[in-house]
Design an enzyme around this catalytic site. Structure first.
Site, PDB file in Angstrom:
ATOM      1  N   HIS A  44       0.864  -1.159  -0.093  1.00  0.00           N
ATOM      2  CA  HIS A  44      -0.067   0.015   0.136  1.00  0.00           C
ATOM      3  C   HIS A  44       0.787   1.260   0.004  1.00  0.00           C
ATOM      4  O   HIS A  44       2.051   1.049   0.198  1.00  0.00           O
ATOM      5  CB  HIS A  44      -1.050   0.014   1.186  1.00  0.00           C
ATOM      6  CG  HIS A  44      -0.328  -0.143   2.466  1.00  0.00           C
ATOM      7  ND1 HIS A  44       0.243  -1.054   3.078  1.00  0.00           N
ATOM      8  CD2 HIS A  44      -0.128   0.931   3.662  1.00  0.00           C
ATOM      9  CE1 HIS A  44       0.900  -0.899   4.391  1.00  0.00           C
ATOM     10  NE2 HIS A  44       0.438   0.502   4.398  1.00  0.00           N
ATOM     11  N   ASP A  83       5.856   4.186   5.545  1.00  0.00           N
ATOM     12  CA  ASP A  83       6.697   3.226   5.953  1.00  0.00           C
ATOM     13  C   ASP A  83       6.465   1.926   5.101  1.00  0.00           C
ATOM     14  O   ASP A  83       7.299   0.961   5.404  1.00  0.00           O
ATOM     15  CB  ASP A  83       6.101   2.923   7.570  1.00  0.00           C
ATOM     16  CG  ASP A  83       4.803   2.508   7.559  1.00  0.00           C
ATOM     17  OD1 ASP A  83       3.965   3.009   6.665  1.00  0.00           O
ATOM     18  OD2 ASP A  83       4.533   1.578   8.430  1.00  0.00           O
ATOM     19  N   ASP A 119       0.043  -4.498   5.997  1.00  0.00           N
ATOM     20  CA  ASP A 119      -0.981  -4.196   6.945  1.00  0.00           C
ATOM     21  C   ASP A 119      -2.338  -4.257   6.737  1.00  0.00           C
ATOM     22  O   ASP A 119      -2.753  -4.082   5.460  1.00  0.00           O
ATOM     23  CB  ASP A 119      -0.758  -2.439   7.393  1.00  0.00           C
ATOM     24  CG  ASP A 119       0.573  -2.035   7.697  1.00  0.00           C
ATOM     25  OD1 ASP A 119       1.054  -3.036   8.141  1.00  0.00           O
ATOM     26  OD2 ASP A 119       0.783  -0.822   7.602  1.00  0.00           O
ATOM     27  N   HIS A 152      -5.468  -1.572  11.714  1.00  0.00           N
ATOM     28  CA  HIS A 152      -4.800  -2.737  11.946  1.00  0.00           C
ATOM     29  C   HIS A 152      -5.475  -3.812  12.575  1.00  0.00           C
ATOM     30  O   HIS A 152      -6.291  -3.326  13.628  1.00  0.00           O
ATOM     31  CB  HIS A 152      -3.298  -2.192  12.629  1.00  0.00           C
ATOM     32  CG  HIS A 152      -2.489  -1.550  11.804  1.00  0.00           C
ATOM     33  ND1 HIS A 152      -1.518  -1.953  10.994  1.00  0.00           N
ATOM     34  CD2 HIS A 152      -2.269  -0.090  11.801  1.00  0.00           C
ATOM     35  CE1 HIS A 152      -0.815  -0.933  10.750  1.00  0.00           C
ATOM     36  NE2 HIS A 152      -1.400  -0.014  11.042  1.00  0.00           N
TER      37      HIS A 152
END
Length: 719
Positions: free
Chosen positions: A78, A82, A188, A409
């Protein structure tokens, strides 16, 4: 196809039987996610992020610890920094030569998000710490390939399929297959239903390895309805007290979810009409068009709303975009949704320092806070915190701080249930702080302790950065029979003869005629040609070929006399050369070698000398038994021990080759045999023996014979 079997108690045949996993980032930490999978010479890289709490080269994954040039495929889960922000660096400043894939929404947002990252990095960093430029970003963008959910792509034997991950728009889990080993990388992901995203899907196939996030470890989220109620109660209480609410968010992801919640709440509460709601993120404003475009990739709830209301849910009615803080009239209660979520810099940091000294204001942290960031530090409610202006300046903190996480998450319950549904025998934990990851590993090992030392044992790994995990797998190779060879079901013990075609890890057996249709391969015929300079006659060449091969077929053409040997090799006799031509293969090459050897020996052969001399009655004085004896010598030289005399030796002999028998009658010089190849061979040998050894009739007027030597022949002149 390859059929795999996990082996717990075997020694791999070679190093390629090990699957290797290395976390270059995201190992016992949250940030700079980057993972390497290597198996059977194929390498996949998963994500290429930066660490949000670090700057410059220090923020990168440990790329120097791996040979990036060997990576075949790079999959981006995605668009969050990060997970994707170091991609331009990898593509333009390393030896990376592979292909990059991401979903369509991720690619649509990628350029906007990283352009903003480049801009912010240039402002807050020195030139030496800037990772890449806009030119690098544009160059990388052109090489990225967009894929659809649920479509399988294959690159160099690596198959992968994207599934909805539920984290942000465009987020994908990847189901990867290499050499029969199946791997699921979650990235994630979220299993919680929200206002616009699909929940993470469970693939239909069972993977051998699950690589899953461990962000929240063993923590459990508050139910969704309770979280929304808490959020709206804190906001309402704050603004009724004349305060301001600051909600730091990632520009893309939970920001859009929060804006949907606030817009709906203001729509249902007319008394709040006078209280402004802003979102202060130029990036979010630019990318809002992407959200408005990809409604079809969101969940049923928002698609139904779009269809029934005939309006786009992301065209907000009660929320305004704040383009510049200088134009912000900070005069009363308001709600501000601002980026970045970690409060490291930008609008959210500036507003925090402005509003922190007043107790009536509130800071609501709605996302995950990474260690080392101000967002994480301020959760401890310090009395003051350092100003971004530096110089030792401290900002007093009196505003109310509340953490109500809407980070998409999974918590422990959701993660544990998903792991059960996936049912992988090997679990690798990534994307989690050391404590959270360690607790999750312990919880999972305790959960599956009854399976230890059984065929269903579940192994859990939590590697640190640059720490290698090696998992042994043994594959059983299976080849599929295709085309005409598969027309009939095989019988037990039947041997299949065909061409074995291997493409990466898939093997097939097929007939040569089926190669093009079933393998995409084409066949080529190699015609080989050898020319020998010689002036021997075609008849002499034919004689010697017949001595070896029994019979030859006429294959004359306009360019000269020609012969065909065993339907494989053509010999063309030209005035000053002999050309040998054949279709290249193992059998034909052997025959052609024999033909070439014969042609090269014609000039020097004693038989050639005798045949090209004028015949005489040199053997006319021989008696019949002596003549038969000389014929037998000739036959013995050709057929050896296969020659056996008849009951009366003077009547003839028989020649037995395998199960075939040829009978030679010395009285008529005929050959009797039901097997034509053998009969023809013996017949030609016999004829040459007779021509060579026995006397022939000649014209007496043209020859005179010397009594001194049987080999002396004089030709009379007719002139």
């Amino acid at each position: 196809m390859s059929v795999k079997r996990q082996a717990a108690d075997f020694e791999p045949v070679d190093e390629s039987d090990y699957l290797e996993f290395i976390a270059l980032g995201g190992g016992n930490e949250v940030g700079r996610s980057c993972h390497i999978i290597n198996y059977k010479g194929k390498t996949v890289m998963l994500d290429a992020g930066v660490h949000p709490a670090l700057n410059g080269l220090a923020a990168l994954p440990f790329y120097d610890d791996y040979d990036i040039s060997t990576v075949d495929v790079l999959l981006i889960s995605h668009f969050h920094l990060d997970h994707a922000a170091s991609l331009p660096y990898v593509m333009t400043h390393t030896d990376f030569k592979g292909r990059v894939f991401m979903t369509h929404p991720t690619k649509a947002i990628y350029r906007w998000l990283l352009s903003d990252y480049v801009r912010v990095s240039a402002i807050s960093s020195t030139d030496a710490s800037t990772l890449y430029t806009d030119a690098d970003l544009n160059a990388s963008f052109e090489r990225i390939e967009a894929i659809d959910y649920h479509s399988t792509t294959e690159v160099e034997g690596i198959k992968f399929t994207a599934y909805h991950a539920g984290h942000v728009l465009g987020a994908a889990m990847y189901f990867i297959e290499i050499g029969g080993i199946k791997i699921l990388f979650t990235g994630d992901y979220s299993r919680e239903e929200d206002r616009h995203l699909n929940v993470a899907e469970v693939p239909t196939e069972r993977p051998d390895i699950l690589i899953t996030e461990s962000t929240y470890g063993t923590s459990t989220h508050q139910p969704r309805i309770e979280k929304e109620t808490r959020l709206l109660n804190v906001i309402t209480k704050t603004i009724l007290n004349g305060g301001r609410c600051l909600l730091p968010v990632f520009s893309l992801g939970n920001a859009q979810e929060l804006l949907l919640i606030l817009d709906e709440y203001w729509q249902n509460h007319a008394e709040l009409d006078g209280i402004p709601v802003f979102y202060a993120s130029s990036l979010a404003r630019k990318c809002l068009a992407v959200y408005q475009t990809y409604i079809n990739m969101m969940n049923d709830s928002i698609r139904k709303k779009f269809r029934d209301d005939k309006s786009n849910p992301f065209q907000f009615k009660h929320i305004r975009s704040l383009k510049n803080l200088e134009r912000f009239d900070d005069l009363g209660p308001c709600v501000m949704v601002a980026s970045p979520g970690m409060l490291q810099n930008g609008v959210s940091r500036e507003l925090l320092e402005r509003w922190a000294p007043e107790a009536k204001n509130a800071l609501i942290l709605t996302g995950y806070s990474v260690d080392g960031t101000l967002a994480k530090q301020i959760l401890n409610e310090p009395s003051e915190f350092p100003s971004i202006a530096g110089g030792g300046i401290k900002v007093p903190r009196r505003l109310y701080v509340e953490e109500i996480s809407f980070a998409a998450h999974v918590d422990y319950k959701q993660n544990s249930e998903f792991i059960d549904l996936v049912n992988a025998s090997n679990i690798i934990l990534v994307h989690g702080e050391q404590t959270n990851m360690g607790r999750l590993k312990s919880a999972l090992l305790s959960k599956y302790k009854d399976l230890r030392q059984t065929d269903n044992e579940v192994k859990v790994f939590n590697p640190r950065n640059s720490e290698e995990v090696r998992l042994p797998f043994r594959g059983v190779k299976v080849a599929k029979v295709m085309g005409s060879l598969a027309a009939k079901p095989p019988m037990d013990g039947q041997i299949i003869s065909g061409i074995l075609v291997q493409k990466n890890f898939e093997m097939s057996i097929m007939a040569a005629d089926d190669l093009k249709e079933f393998s995409g391969l084409t066949t080529s015929t190699i015609i080989q040609r050898q020319s020998v300079a010689t002036e021997v006659s075609a008849e002499l060449v034919k004689f010697h070929l017949e001595q070896m091969f029994g019979s030859v077929k006429d294959a004359s053409v306009a360019g000269g006399v020609g012969y065909n040997i065993m339907d494989s090799v053509n010999v063309l006799c030209k005035p000053k050369s002999i050309v040998i031509e054949w279709e290249g293969n193992m059998l034909n090459d052997a025959i052609a070698d024999s033909v070439l050897a014969i042609v090269l020996s014609v000039d020097s052969s004693p038989m050639s000398v005798k045949l090209t001399s004028k015949p005489s009655h040199c053997n006319a004085h021989l008696a019949r038994p002596e003549k038969i004896e000389r014929v037998l010598v000739f036959l013995d030289s050709q057929f050896g021990s296969a020659v056996e005399p008849l009951e009366h030796p003077d009547d003839g002999v028989y020649i037995k080759i395998d199960e075939h028998v040829a009978t030679v009658d010395f009285r008529s010089m005929d050959v009797i045999c039901s097997y034509e190849p053998l009969r023809s061979r013996v017949k030609h040998v016999l004829e040459r023996a007779v021509d060579t050894i026995l006397p022939l009739e000649f014209d007496e007027d043209n020859y005179e014979y010397s009594d001194e030597s049987n080999s002396s022949i004089t030709i009379k002149s007719e002139a």
